[in-house]
Design a protein around this motif. Structure first.
Motif, PDB file in Angstrom:
ATOM      1  N   ARG A 116       0.834  -1.215   0.000  1.00  0.00           N
ATOM      2  CA  ARG A 116       0.000   0.000   0.000  1.00  0.00           C
ATOM      3  C   ARG A 116       0.861   1.254   0.000  1.00  0.00           C
ATOM      4  N   ALA A 117       1.898   1.239   0.808  1.00  0.00           N
ATOM      5  CA  ALA A 117       2.773   2.414   0.884  1.00  0.00           C
ATOM      6  C   ALA A 117       3.461   2.687  -0.454  1.00  0.00           C
ATOM      7  N   ARG A 118       3.876   1.622  -1.141  1.00  0.00           N
ATOM      8  CA  ARG A 118       4.552   1.814  -2.434  1.00  0.00           C
ATOM      9  C   ARG A 118       3.610   2.465  -3.447  1.00  0.00           C
ATOM     10  N   LEU A 119       2.386   1.967  -3.527  1.00  0.00           N
ATOM     11  CA  LEU A 119       1.449   2.530  -4.501  1.00  0.00           C
ATOM     12  C   LEU A 119       1.065   3.957  -4.138  1.00  0.00           C
ATOM     13  N   GLU A 120       0.918   4.217  -2.832  1.00  0.00           N
ATOM     14  CA  GLU A 120       0.605   5.594  -2.423  1.00  0.00           C
ATOM     15  C   GLU A 120       1.725   6.541  -2.824  1.00  0.00           C
TER      16      GLU A 120
END
Ligand code: FE2
Ligand code: FE2
Length: 320
Positions: free
Chosen positions: A287-291
């Motif tokens: 999730r953090a990477r896509l955000e």
């Protein structure tokens, strides 16, 4: 080799000629006739590869401001910048097959597209930067050297150029870890801890075992994949195990053993449940990477607009 009816060369002379070219070792170029499935598989692979280069900037990019010396900071900045360039070559290669940049970006940012599982793990200490260079770039080189020989011209040529830069990434990571492995007790612990966390994800990133890899048969028939996942993984292990042991580090696999008969290092069972969970979006950092990518995309909108305006004005001036 068994063939499905749709791919039977007796039914389509163009397919027969296409497969004969591949068998002769010729490259297929963008304007050439190719089966739809060849185009579809290449767009899937090349765009996933491009996304991996882009997302792959994040775990290490986080450490640029915290590099322990100016030399290390310069090396890391050059490496992260290279990965952005690799993404560019590869998006261009996918565009030669008819994919559009907008569709590929949309697929990445909406979470539909896949990218390498490895970049969904966190980089917790500075030694992770070295271990990523040594293991992750090391595994990527094995895969990319194979792809440099693939049948599609633009992908093959992008890989040749990318591999020469990956070699520098691999060397700087190895040099860093060898320094810490021979350093203070705290540095040695940091290097070992990084190996403990990155070893298994590095084996997983080379993909499922051959019997669980549904695309391998068609990809090898058309000269896209010249080696199977297990063959590439074996090459990676055989090269890296002796070097890691030589550095005084221990590999977190109690079943690892050298097989005299085959000359191979044999690894213990891989946790494929973890691999599939990460691929499906449930790794520690998905999730953090896509955000982070979405933020960068939105934050950079003005750059794309400015470039488009500049391009339009230059064209208008040239037309006058
Ligand atoms: Fe790269
Ligand atoms: Fe790299």
């Amino acid at each position: 080799m068994s063939m499905t009816t749709a791919q039977d060369p007796r039914l389509d002379p163009r397919l027969e000629a296409f497969e004969a070219r591949i068998a002769r070792g010729e490259k297929i170029e963008p304007g050439d006739w190719m089966p739809d499935e060849y185009r579809r598989q290449l767009i899937r692979m090349i765009s996933q590869h491009a996304h991996s280069e882009y997302v792959g900037m994040l775990p290490e990019g986080e450490w640029i401001t915290r590099a322990p010396s100016l030399r290390r900071k310069m090396i890391l900045m050059a490496k992260v910048q290279d990965e952005a360039g690799h993404g560019q070559y590869l998006y261009h290669a996918a565009e030669t097959l008819g994919a559009t940049r907008e569709d590929m970006m949309d697929a990445l940012l909406s979470g539909r597209a896949k990218y390498s599982s490895i970049f969904n793990y966190p980089s917790l200490t500075w030694a992770d930067v070295g271990m990523i260079g040594w293991l992750v770039d090391g595994a990527a080189i094995k895969n990319q050297t194979m792809l440099a020989g693939c049948s599609y011209g633009p992908y093959s040529r992008a890989m040749v150029r990318i591999c020469s830069e990956e070699t520098f990434h691999h060397k700087q990571g190895k040099e860093m870890i060898l320094t810490y492995a021979a350093g203070t007790p705290a540095q040695r612990r940091m290097a070992q801890d990084a190996l403990n966390r990155w070893w298994w994800p590095s084996l997983m990133m080379l993909g499922p075992h051959d019997q669980d890899s549904p695309n391998t048969a068609v990809l090898s028939r058309w000269g896209i994949k010249l080696k199977s996942n297990d063959e590439v993984r074996q090459e990676f292990i055989n090269e890296h195990v002796p070097e890691l042991l030589e550095a005084g580090l221990s590999i977190p696999d109690p079943d690892l053993r050298f097989d005299e008969a085959s000359g191979n290092w044999i690894h213990g069972p891989i946790n494929w449940d973890e691999f599939w969970a990460v691929v499906k979006g449930n790794g520690p950092m998905n999730r953090a990477r896509l955000e982070a990518r979405r933020f960068a995309h939105e934050d950079g909108a003005w750059v794309r607009e400015a470039l488009a305006a500049y391009g339009a004005r230059s064209q208008a001036q040239a037309a006058d």
